[in-house]
Design an enzyme around this catalytic site. Sequence first.
Site, PDB file in Angstrom:
ATOM      1  NE  ARG A 163      -4.334   1.100  -0.061  1.00 14.78           N
ATOM      2  CZ  ARG A 163      -5.425   1.140   0.690  1.00 14.78           C
ATOM      3  NH1 ARG A 163      -5.521   0.349   1.747  1.00 14.78           N
ATOM      4  NH2 ARG A 163      -6.423   1.952   0.396  1.00 14.78           N
ATOM      5  CB  CYS A 180      -5.339  13.922   1.892  1.00  9.60           C
ATOM      6  SG  CYS A 180      -5.500  12.287   1.146  1.00  9.60           S
ATOM      7  N   GLY A 181      -5.826  15.951   4.463  1.00  7.26           N
ATOM      8  CA  GLY A 181      -5.637  17.273   5.053  1.00  7.26           C
ATOM      9  C   GLY A 181      -5.161  17.243   6.488  1.00  7.26           C
TER      10      GLY A 181
END
Length: 589
Positions: A182, A458-459
């Site tokens: 991953r 992601c933030g």
Amino acid sequence: MVHKKEEWKEGLYGDEVRERLIEFAESGWESIPEDEREVWFSRFKFWGVFHHRSGQESYFMMRLTNCGGLLEPGQLRAIAEVAREYATGPVDNPEFGNGWLDFTTRQSVQLHWIKLEDVPEIWEKLEAVGVSSRSSGGDTMRNVSGCPVAGKDANEYVETRPLLDEIQADLRGDNALANMPRKFNISVTGCREGCAQDSINGVALEPARKLVDDGETVRGFNMRVGGGLGGREPRRARSLDVFVEPEHAYEAVRAFVELYHAEGNRENRRKNRSRFFVDDWGTEKIREEMAEKVDFDLAYGGTDLRKEYTYNAGRADEAGRHDHVGVHEQPDGRYYVGLNTPVGRVPADEALELADLADEYGSGEVRLTRRQNPLLMDVPEERLDDLLAEPLLDVHSTDPDVFVRGAMACTGTEFCSLALTETKARMAATLRWLQTNVDMPENVSQVKMHFSGCTADCGQALTADIGLQGMRARKDGEMVEAMDVGVGGGIGPDPAFIDWVHQRVPADEVPGMIKNLLDGFVALREDGQTFREWVESTGEGTIAELAQPEETDYVDPCLTDAKQSWYPFEDGDGPAPTAADGTPMEADD
């Protein structure tokens, strides 16, 4: 059973994907067989080419890679020129217009509205100045993060720039390791502030010291593994009780990467990130396996510098830097100047101006931080006043408002197939509203507010003073965009993830909720107390009472979209798919 994506990667992955991608680009979007698009889009990600979400067929995002945030002279200019020429879509963003680039939380750059047919020409322009998109997406080692001022930090404890370059060239460049279980994150911290955020990476080096056999104190790194965010199952990276001297650091990192590459779970993609691998194996077993793989004796962990960490740590300014915004001296007597880029988005023309300023006032080198901000490097002291007086620095300030300074946002539903809410334009509107409606004391310089459009995070909402994650909710019988809101996160000596305060708050009630919370903070804090310190000393029940959602005069940019439209700010049918010249393909019928 091996996951289907493993079968796709086994068939073709890594460097070999490039040739096929170029073939498709030369033949055009329609040459990708419709029943094979999912497979090819998955493979394209290794080369940083991500297909946009439903409704935006034939448009792509391109993510670049620049290890440790380093953009050498000329590179930002080339990226900005590409953004201006190729990263323009069929409709303007109401907040940012058209033709821009995004600085990311991993110190890299993303471009949107890219046409597949333009990818080879874009690569040619970028690679001519040393910029690559290789291994910036997919199941790969992603952009390596490090202190953005490595080699130019007056307080750097251990030198890291040569090590970062070696990891970039020899480890990320090794096609035999392209197919990871991953996506996998590597960080190298050599500074005292901890700005590479080692605690949320798959393998991390952090500065430490140790006595060797002759009694000499040696500077090097302690190792941590298995950190990460996402899926509401975050982990802090755990100590391996390993100290490595700089000359052995690369080999140690490679040993763990190879171990995870060989032994990581390739069946269950919900449980195959490195943090779950560390859960399953345990740090003691991992240490034993690594000892068999390296050509030196693994030393036990040294004395670390974690107590000195201040970057996004919620500590008082007197303790040290909590970001890189502002004017900072370099060891050579010159300065680097950190500019604030609200939510990380910069129009192409402004990015070209930044490149001009970097050339005129400094060495031309630009560095990017994990807080989505650019740094102009190597500015002589006698040029500082002139640089600070440049009009562009009124837009990207060295001394921004507390809300703008602390804000970050991911891509959101504007382009992302995973996101549940729009992020960047909404955050920009929220920041303006807070600036007008919330009075903060002068001695409050930081409130870190991070917005992620979904639980992939992601933030980095989980590491914020105030964290926002996109959700959906029903309001007045209608589906609306909403957020889960939490407080008390941060990276530093004691990394912590946020505690949720309210969930599924309609987006138009979130600014009022934040105001209510901050008004309570201002009224109840002790003098000099930071927001994170106040949260830690205040009961969860009290915070929940203070942080009541509330409708205000705030006007949300796309409350009821809830990913129903092809673009959050545009009603009606979109033009996709389009031909190479951007015209709707239906027009040829």
